[in-house]
Design a protein around this motif. Structure first.
Motif, PDB file in Angstrom:
ATOM      1  N   ARG A 184       2.432  -4.855   3.567  1.00 27.45           N
ATOM      2  CA  ARG A 184       3.633  -4.007   3.626  1.00 27.45           C
ATOM      3  C   ARG A 184       3.209  -2.570   3.321  1.00 27.45           C
ATOM      4  O   ARG A 184       2.896  -2.228   2.188  1.00 27.45           O
ATOM      5  N   PRO A 185       3.204  -1.720   4.349  1.00 23.39           N
ATOM      6  CA  PRO A 185       2.867  -0.313   4.112  1.00 23.39           C
ATOM      7  C   PRO A 185       4.042   0.414   3.480  1.00 23.39           C
ATOM      8  O   PRO A 185       5.170  -0.096   3.461  1.00 23.39           O
ATOM      9  N   ALA A 186       3.782   1.626   2.998  1.00 22.91           N
ATOM     10  CA  ALA A 186       4.856   2.431   2.419  1.00 22.91           C
ATOM     11  C   ALA A 186       5.865   2.805   3.505  1.00 22.91           C
ATOM     12  O   ALA A 186       5.502   2.996   4.675  1.00 22.91           O
ATOM     13  N   LEU A 225       4.419  -5.469 -10.745  1.00 25.75           N
ATOM     14  CA  LEU A 225       3.983  -6.442  -9.744  1.00 25.75           C
ATOM     15  C   LEU A 225       3.019  -7.473 -10.354  1.00 25.75           C
ATOM     16  O   LEU A 225       3.049  -8.649  -9.988  1.00 25.75           O
ATOM     17  N   THR A 244       0.833  -1.205   0.000  1.00 25.16           N
ATOM     18  CA  THR A 244       0.000   0.000   0.000  1.00 25.16           C
ATOM     19  C   THR A 244       0.872   1.262   0.000  1.00 25.16           C
ATOM     20  O   THR A 244       2.030   1.224   0.406  1.00 25.16           O
ATOM     21  N   PRO A 245       0.285   2.363  -0.442  1.00 23.04           N
ATOM     22  CA  PRO A 245       1.040   3.615  -0.574  1.00 23.04           C
ATOM     23  C   PRO A 245       0.925   4.486   0.676  1.00 23.04           C
ATOM     24  O   PRO A 245       0.237   4.131   1.638  1.00 23.04           O
ATOM     25  N   TRP A 246       1.538   5.666   0.612  1.00 20.15           N
ATOM     26  CA  TRP A 246       1.617   6.552   1.768  1.00 20.15           C
ATOM     27  C   TRP A 246       0.456   7.544   1.847  1.00 20.15           C
ATOM     28  O   TRP A 246       0.320   8.236   2.847  1.00 20.15           O
ATOM     29  N   GLY A 250       8.619  -6.964  -1.904  1.00 18.55           N
ATOM     30  CA  GLY A 250       7.591  -7.101  -2.939  1.00 18.55           C
ATOM     31  C   GLY A 250       7.732  -8.413  -3.694  1.00 18.55           C
ATOM     32  O   GLY A 250       6.742  -9.030  -4.074  1.00 18.55           O
ATOM     33  N   PHE A 298      -2.724  -4.586  -4.530  1.00 19.21           N
ATOM     34  CA  PHE A 298      -1.794  -3.449  -4.546  1.00 19.21           C
ATOM     35  C   PHE A 298      -2.550  -2.152  -4.766  1.00 19.21           C
ATOM     36  O   PHE A 298      -3.493  -2.098  -5.555  1.00 19.21           O
ATOM     37  N   THR A 299      -2.157  -1.118  -4.048  1.00 17.38           N
ATOM     38  CA  THR A 299      -2.571   0.237  -4.390  1.00 17.38           C
ATOM     39  C   THR A 299      -1.309   1.056  -4.571  1.00 17.38           C
ATOM     40  O   THR A 299      -0.440   1.059  -3.682  1.00 17.38           O
ATOM     41  N   VAL A 306       4.442   0.831 -11.179  1.00 15.50           N
ATOM     42  CA  VAL A 306       4.836  -0.240 -10.251  1.00 15.50           C
ATOM     43  C   VAL A 306       3.811  -1.382 -10.309  1.00 15.50           C
ATOM     44  O   VAL A 306       4.171  -2.560 -10.290  1.00 15.50           O
ATOM     45  N   ALA A 340      11.698  -2.282  -0.620  1.00 17.60           N
ATOM     46  CA  ALA A 340      10.404  -2.459  -1.307  1.00 17.60           C
ATOM     47  C   ALA A 340      10.477  -3.586  -2.332  1.00 17.60           C
ATOM     48  O   ALA A 340       9.594  -4.443  -2.397  1.00 17.60           O
ATOM     49  N   LYS A 341      11.559  -3.600  -3.102  1.00 19.26           N
ATOM     50  CA  LYS A 341      11.661  -4.594  -4.181  1.00 19.26           C
ATOM     51  C   LYS A 341      11.754  -6.012  -3.637  1.00 19.26           C
ATOM     52  O   LYS A 341      11.060  -6.917  -4.080  1.00 19.26           O
ATOM     53  N   SER A 347       1.164   3.270  -7.911  1.00 23.63           N
ATOM     54  CA  SER A 347       1.250   3.819  -9.263  1.00 23.63           C
ATOM     55  C   SER A 347       1.046   2.726 -10.310  1.00 23.63           C
ATOM     56  O   SER A 347       1.320   1.543 -10.070  1.00 23.63           O
TER      57      SER A 347
HETATM   58  P1  ADP Z   1       3.580   6.207  -4.841  1.00 23.34           P
HETATM   59  O1  ADP Z   1       3.787   7.216  -5.901  1.00 23.34           O
HETATM   60  O2  ADP Z   1       2.280   6.248  -4.167  1.00 23.34           O
HETATM   61  O3  ADP Z   1       4.731   6.092  -3.885  1.00 23.34           O
HETATM   62  P2  ADP Z   1       4.422   3.660  -5.822  1.00 23.34           P
HETATM   63  O4  ADP Z   1       3.719   2.787  -6.780  1.00 23.34           O
HETATM   64  O5  ADP Z   1       5.808   4.096  -6.135  1.00 23.34           O
HETATM   65  O6  ADP Z   1       3.451   4.883  -5.653  1.00 23.34           O
HETATM   66  O7  ADP Z   1       4.452   3.005  -4.380  1.00 23.34           O
HETATM   67  C1  ADP Z   1       3.360   2.355  -3.806  1.00 23.34           C
HETATM   68  C2  ADP Z   1       3.883   1.290  -2.876  1.00 23.34           C
HETATM   69  O8  ADP Z   1       4.621   0.339  -3.621  1.00 23.34           O
HETATM   70  C3  ADP Z   1       4.813   1.807  -1.794  1.00 23.34           C
HETATM   71  O9  ADP Z   1       4.581   1.069  -0.610  1.00 23.34           O
HETATM   72  C4  ADP Z   1       6.194   1.491  -2.347  1.00 23.34           C
HETATM   73  O10 ADP Z   1       7.138   1.311  -1.313  1.00 23.34           O
HETATM   74  C5  ADP Z   1       5.926   0.194  -3.054  1.00 23.34           C
HETATM   75  N1  ADP Z   1       6.843  -0.115  -4.166  1.00 23.34           N
HETATM   76  C6  ADP Z   1       7.412   0.759  -5.018  1.00 23.34           C
HETATM   77  N2  ADP Z   1       8.169   0.089  -5.927  1.00 23.34           N
HETATM   78  C7  ADP Z   1       8.056  -1.224  -5.649  1.00 23.34           C
HETATM   79  C8  ADP Z   1       8.581  -2.431  -6.228  1.00 23.34           C
HETATM   80  N3  ADP Z   1       9.355  -2.417  -7.301  1.00 23.34           N
HETATM   81  N4  ADP Z   1       8.235  -3.616  -5.666  1.00 23.34           N
HETATM   82  C9  ADP Z   1       7.422  -3.642  -4.585  1.00 23.34           C
HETATM   83  N5  ADP Z   1       6.898  -2.558  -4.004  1.00 23.34           N
HETATM   84  C10 ADP Z   1       7.200  -1.359  -4.523  1.00 23.34           C
END
Ligand code: ADP
Length: 484
Positions: free
Chosen positions: A179-181, A241, A153-155, A217, A231-232, A237, A213-214, A234
């Motif tokens: 897994r939160p942001a 996923l 999830t995002p922030w 993830g 997933f929520t 990303v 995150a990677k 962008s």
């Molecule tokens: P935002 O612009 O809202 O940060 P992201 O899609 O970049 O949008 O991030 C949303 C979530 O995905 C966040 O929790 C971030 O840490 C996580 N995230 C970003 N890149 C990856 C990745 N490659 N694999 C897994 N999680 C990711």
């Protein structure tokens, strides 16, 4: 942080299998309004994520075997505790995320409402019987939880994005690893503390917080014990996923980016349209995926609408979200400010005119002045991209078909809004917009009873409503034969 009524809500460790796990390293959680360190949090990684998945798998049998009514009692406890601690949860949220306290309180109530909703809705997971093609057979359909659910999830909504997913998952009988942001782990951990107090058994709801995150993830999308990934975030990303989930054919739901049109027709109530546009655009400093991204105003009323809109935006108080009366808080980070600044500058270069703002704010490094641009066209950067900031581009149009075409000229399809009074027009436009959600004379559309989600590259699946459980359930067909 010292102003919390209940300091036990402030946690520094991941919550795995009903206990708090420390890791070797830490990462800093920073207040985006001030740049101050709030707290250091233990930095979980791949190993802790694998442990959380294992715990969720171990807890699955007992949790899914409970009756929906038994699960509902625990979920209801969780909801009650969230509402009891609404002020503290909101304060934690504002400190780590930036949105004004009143909005943060709203988010806690909104997140909790999904737990309340799904606690009840879980009791209505009905099966089906189907007339069989021959007399010696019976066809019965049952629905069963998919299994372990993993989420990222995002922030921008540190509480509600998790609550929306976990509530449906747990109500359906699934167990959960979230897994939160990295920017906003504290709200998630506070939810875990309350889940524990609510009596939700260890392993059913796990939260892993960490910077990798990677790596984390990869575990959540590829682990064979994870049945469903949600997933929520962008679209970019999300696409990666989805591809990772393909390796083990996981059930997937995605709530991705948006580019919401907000259309004001010449028969609209202009004052109502201004109010709707303000809330849908400037909430969370414009950092939501359903925020108005482009305002389209019909030519004859463009001046009247724009004058009123600009006058209202000019009144907004900008500042630290904990201060009384603040409407626009900080953006999440300096690079987010850089991104919106670039969108504005590039659009001005292309011919847009700044009516208000258009500059960084003296309130601090992470602040950007609420901005209104006119003479915008649909292909300018500020209209073609998801803005995620307090910027409003205004585009004028002449005909209904022209504006529907412009509104749909994007890969996104999450939220859309329009204001009109003519009933024929309302139906034509509502049906013509290629979006998962349409606000008609309404700028705030999201609630637990309604299906939230998008079409096109805004994602798949729905959160909330009677449809929201489907993403966490498998349909099983039982064929009973030999009955003659
Ligand atoms: P935002 O612009 O809202 O940060 P992201 O899609 O970049 O949008 O991030 C949303 C979530 O995905 C966040 O929790 C971030 O840490 C996580 N995230 C970003 N890149 C990856 C990745 N490659 N694999 C897994 N999680 C990711």
């Amino acid at each position: 942080m010292n102003k919390l009524n209940d300091n036990q809500l402030l946690k520094q460790y991941s919550y795995i299998n009903g206990s708090w796990h420390s890791s070797e390293t830490e990462f800093a959680v920073v207040n985006p309004a001030t740049g101050e360190l709030l707290i250091n949090v233990s930095n979980a990684g791949v190993i802790e994520t694998e442990l959380a998945v294992k715990s969720a798998k171990s807890a699955l049998k007992a949790w899914s075997s409970k009756s929906a009514a038994e699960r509902a009692v625990l979920l209801r406890n969780w909801f009650n505790l969230m509402m009891e601690h609404q002020d503290d949860l909101a304060r934690i949220l504002t400190l780590e995320q930036g949105k004004p306290l009143a909005e943060a309180k709203g988010e806690i109530a909104y997140g909790a409402s999904f737990i309340e909703w799904f606690a009840e809705e879980g009791k209505r997971v009905y099966g089906d019987t189907i007339p069989a093609p021959s007399g010696d057979k019976r066809i019965v359909i049952i629905k069963q939880p998919v299994g372990v659910v993993a989420s990222i999830t995002p922030w921008n909504f540190p509480n509600a994005m998790i609550a929306r997913k976990a509530a449906a998952a747990l109500a359906a009988g699934c167990t959960f690893v979230g897994r939160p942001a990295t920017q906003t782990p504290l709200s998630a951990l506070a939810m875990a503390e309350l889940a524990e107090r609510a009596g939700i058994p260890g392993g059913v709801f796990n939260i892993v917080v960490g910077e990798d995150a990677k790596g984390m993830g990869k575990v959540l999308t590829e682990h064979p014990d994870v049945a469903k990934f949600t997933f929520t975030g962008s679209t970019a990303v999300g696409k990666q996923l989805i591809a990772q989930c393909a390796t083990s054919v996981k059930k997937v739901s995605m709530e991705l980016g948006g580019n919401a049109p907000f259309i004001v027709f010449d028969d609209a109530d202009i004052d109502a349209a201004v109010q709707g546009a303000l809330v849908s655009k400037y909430r969370n400093a414009g950092q939501t995926c359903v925020c108005t991204n482009r305002i389209f105003v019909q030519k004859d009323i463009a001046q009247a609408f724009t004058d009123k809109f600009v006058a209202a935006v000019a009144q907004f108080k900008i500042g630290n979200g904990v201060e009384e009366g603040v409407v626009i808080g900080p953006m999440i980070a300096k690079n987010a400010v850089d991104d919106v600044d670039k969108l504005v500058l590039d659009s001005v270069k292309a011919g847009a005119k700044v009516l208000l703002g258009g500059v960084r704010s003296p309130a601090g490094d992470n602040f950007y002045q609420p901005t209104v641009l006119t003479q915008v066209t649909n292909d300018m950067p500020v209209a073609a991209n998801e803005i995620f900031g307090p910027i409003t581009p205004i585009i004028t149009f002449e005909t209904e078909q022209e504006v529907i075409d412009m509104a749909n000229a994007t890969e996104y399809g999450l939220a859309s809004y329009f204001y009109a009074r003519d009933i024929g027009r309302i139906w034509r436009v509502a049906e013509g917009l290629e979006y998962g959600m349409v606000g008609i004379n309404e700028g705030l559309i999201s609630n637990a009873a309604a299906p939230f989600g998008g079409v096109k590259q805004s994602g798949s699946g729905r959160e909330g409503s009677k449809y929201g459980l489907d993403d966490y359930l498998e349909i099983k067909y039982l064929c009973m034969g030999g009955l003659s």
